[in-house]
Scaffold this motif. Structure first.
Motif, mmCIF file in Angstrom:
data_model
loop_
_atom_site.group_PDB
_atom_site.id
_atom_site.type_symbol
_atom_site.label_atom_id
_atom_site.label_comp_id
_atom_site.label_asym_id
_atom_site.label_seq_id
_atom_site.Cartn_x
_atom_site.Cartn_y
_atom_site.Cartn_z
ATOM 1 N N HIS A 150 2.329 1.875 -3.335
ATOM 2 C CA HIS A 150 1.288 2.458 -4.182
ATOM 3 C C HIS A 150 1.126 3.957 -3.879
ATOM 4 C CE1 HIS A 150 -2.050 2.289 -6.832
ATOM 5 N NE2 HIS A 150 -2.908 2.701 -5.916
ATOM 6 N N LEU A 151 1.161 4.277 -2.576
ATOM 7 C CA LEU A 151 1.071 5.684 -2.160
ATOM 8 C C LEU A 151 2.218 6.494 -2.779
ATOM 9 C CD1 LEU A 151 -0.346 7.599 0.053
ATOM 10 C CD2 LEU A 151 1.653 7.055 1.457
ATOM 11 N N GLN A 203 3.854 5.775 -5.498
ATOM 12 C CA GLN A 203 3.629 5.905 -6.950
ATOM 13 C C GLN A 203 2.696 7.093 -7.219
ATOM 14 O OE1 GLN A 203 4.853 3.703 -9.453
ATOM 15 N NE2 GLN A 203 6.142 2.880 -7.854
ATOM 16 N N LYS A 204 1.707 7.249 -6.330
ATOM 17 C CA LYS A 204 0.779 8.379 -6.517
ATOM 18 C C LYS A 204 1.508 9.704 -6.305
ATOM 19 C CE LYS A 204 -3.556 6.372 -4.990
ATOM 20 N NZ LYS A 204 -4.317 6.361 -3.787
ATOM 21 N N ARG A 205 2.455 9.700 -5.355
ATOM 22 C CA ARG A 205 3.216 10.942 -5.134
ATOM 23 C C ARG A 205 4.087 11.262 -6.358
ATOM 24 N NH1 ARG A 205 4.609 10.618 1.383
ATOM 25 N NH2 ARG A 205 2.420 10.433 1.925
ATOM 26 N N GLU A 237 0.838 -1.212 0.000
ATOM 27 C CA GLU A 237 0.000 0.000 0.000
ATOM 28 C C GLU A 237 0.869 1.257 0.000
ATOM 29 O OE1 GLU A 237 -3.510 -2.185 2.521
ATOM 30 O OE2 GLU A 237 -2.507 -0.465 3.434
ATOM 31 N N ALA A 246 3.336 10.540 -9.399
ATOM 32 C CA ALA A 246 2.413 11.114 -10.397
ATOM 33 C C ALA A 246 2.094 12.568 -10.039
ATOM 34 C CB ALA A 246 1.138 10.279 -10.452
ATOM 35 N N ALA A 247 1.945 12.840 -8.736
ATOM 36 C CA ALA A 247 1.639 14.220 -8.311
ATOM 37 C C ALA A 247 2.819 15.149 -8.599
ATOM 38 C CB ALA A 247 1.292 14.239 -6.820
ATOM 39 N N ARG A 299 2.656 15.918 -12.295
ATOM 40 C CA ARG A 299 1.561 16.874 -12.589
ATOM 41 C C ARG A 299 1.961 18.277 -12.155
ATOM 42 N NH1 ARG A 299 -1.790 12.943 -10.685
ATOM 43 N NH2 ARG A 299 -1.951 13.929 -8.644
ATOM 44 N N GLU A 322 2.738 14.802 1.680
ATOM 45 C CA GLU A 322 1.543 14.278 0.998
ATOM 46 C C GLU A 322 1.498 14.812 -0.440
ATOM 47 O OE1 GLU A 322 -0.722 12.426 2.715
ATOM 48 O OE2 GLU A 322 0.442 12.635 4.562
ATOM 49 N N ALA A 323 0.847 14.031 -1.308
ATOM 50 C CA ALA A 323 0.716 14.456 -2.712
ATOM 51 C C ALA A 323 0.041 15.822 -2.816
ATOM 52 C CB ALA A 323 -0.089 13.410 -3.485
ATOM 53 N N SER A 324 -0.877 16.104 -1.892
ATOM 54 C CA SER A 324 -1.639 17.366 -1.986
ATOM 55 C C SER A 324 -0.744 18.596 -1.805
ATOM 56 C CB SER A 324 -2.757 17.378 -0.943
ATOM 57 O OG SER A 324 -2.182 17.228 0.333
#
Ligand SMILES: Cc1ncc(COP(=O)(O)O)c(C=O)c1O
Length: 389
Positions: free
Chosen positions: A294-295, A297-299, A291, A301-302, A305, A372-374
């Motif tokens: 995966h987190l 990987q999302k970062r 998990e 991507a962020a 972006r 965090e990605a945010s």
């Protein structure tokens, strides 16, 4: 007044500690975003925290373990790495250390001494070079990151090998660039090491964050791998255990015998509580670890972006695992000056490329796993602010 060891005295101060002081160069306008040290933004799994509390109550937790580590942990590592690398590894192939930094230090101390040299593609993880200098081992580096390729090439390493060369040191996924070396490339370095009678030392601290099930390389599948290969691993990032200090070395019996002597003098053993916690992690936290991968990987991507934002003169040169390697827009300005200015004036702490070896003045390292990605758009906003002078 006593005199100091000149080999240690000539080495620069710990880079992360130095960078932390830059935030104090000016009063803060707002909460700083600290991207200087690669630490996960989350604590260890709750189940691990409970297990650590339970372990702390047991009498044997206060005792030393075997010098090379808990037999159960070595056996579990052997079983899991055998499965993930498609190899047949045994518990005797593994030593447990107080973190991967210690794994590196004992491995290099066992391999080389004053007057020898080791080959390090630049940029490199700074502690790798610092330790070589402290031992009087010459670090021979070659450029391994450019606009054309984020990878080191074996021919360039080979050109630096002489009869005092003891090791080639690689790190994949790479710190500071995040670049993941293809298995074939790592294999080519192994072939080179084997042919020239030197060790290939591969730091795989970030291997779990590749986000791929296929093995990072196939070296462990070769029957004679231990003649030329040493793998280093860390529980710090994959299990969010940075403060618990657990890492490992995979190597053959000849090196292990030397490592056992060095470990006995330095630490006697890695912390017992932490070794048990690491074993718990291996046995019970596979899903939790996945998990977190995966987190991450999302970062990643962020980060991509956020760097697509219009009007940004900073370029994302490379990104992966825990790190973004960013080309700053101030050609001719030292990376350290740019990083200090970002910290003092724009509340953003990152490390200058120059801390990672020669030829890195145009780069900054952002350890994005810390946030965090945010928050990525705010990071980029602060970079953009710094363009206006
Ligand atoms: C490439 C690399 N190796 C080793 C380490 C240190 O790991 P440990 O906490 O296991 O000593 C780090 C930490 O940032 C790292 O980036």
């Amino acid at each position: 007044m006593f005199r100091l060891n000149g080999l240690v005295a000539q080495v620069e101060a710990p880079p992360i500690a130095e960078a932390e002081t830059w935030l104090k160069l000016a009063p803060r306008n707002r909460v700083a975003i600290n991207l200087c040290q690669a630490v996960p933004s989350y604590p260890p799994a709750e189940a691990m925290q409970r297990e650590i509390a339970r372990l702390s109550q047991l009498p044997h937790t206060g005792l030393y373990t075997e010098i090379l580590g808990l037999p159960g942990l070595r056996a579990e590592l052997a079983a899991q790495f055998s499965a993930s690398y498609g190899a047949t590894l045994t518990p005797q192939h593994f030593a447990i250390t107080a973190g991967c930094n210690q794994a590196y230090c004992v491995a290099l101390m066992a391999l080389a001494g004053r007057g020898d040299n080791a080959i390090l593609p630049s940029p490199y993880y700074f502690n790798h070079a610092m330790w070589l200098s402290m031992l009087g081992i010459e670090a021979r580096s070659f450029a391994a990151f450019s606009d054309r390729s984020p990878l080191p090439w074996p021919e360039e390493a080979e050109a630096l090998i002489d009869d005092r060369t003891r090791a080639i040191i690689l790190c994949s996924p790479n710190n500071p660039t995040g670049a993941i070396y293809p298995p074939e490339l790592i294999g080519a370095f192994y072939d080179l090491a084997l042919r020239r009678g030197v060790a290939l030392v591969l730091d795989e601290t970030y291997k779990d964050f590749r986000g791929e099930a296929s093995p990072p390389h196939r070296i462990f599948q070769t029957p004679q791998w231990a003649d030329s290969f040493i793998q280093l691993y860390s529980f710090s990032k994959a299990y969010a255990m940075t403060g618990y200090r657990v890492g490992s070395i995979a190597a053959g019996p000849a090196l292990m015998a030397e490592i056992e002597k060095i470990m006995d003098c330095i630490a006697i053993c890695a912390p017992t509580l932490s070794q048990h916690a690491a074993l718990f992690g291996l046995k019970h936290l596979r899903q939790w670890k996945e998990e977190k991968v995966h987190l991450m990987q999302k970062r990643i991507a962020a980060v991509h972006r956020a760097f697509d934002a219009p009007g940004l003169d900073y370029e994302l040169a490379s990104c992966g695992a825990y790190f973004a390697y960013v080309r700053h827009p101030f050609r001719g300005l030292a990376a350290k000056t740019v990083a200090q200015r970002l910290a003092a004036e724009h509340d953003l702490l990152c490390l200058p490329g120059s801390m990672f070896g020669p030829g890195q003045e145009d780069y900054l390292r952002l350890a994005f796993a810390n946030i965090e990605a945010s928050l990525m758009p705010q990071v980029v906003e602060r970079l953009r602010e710094s363009q206006i002078r």
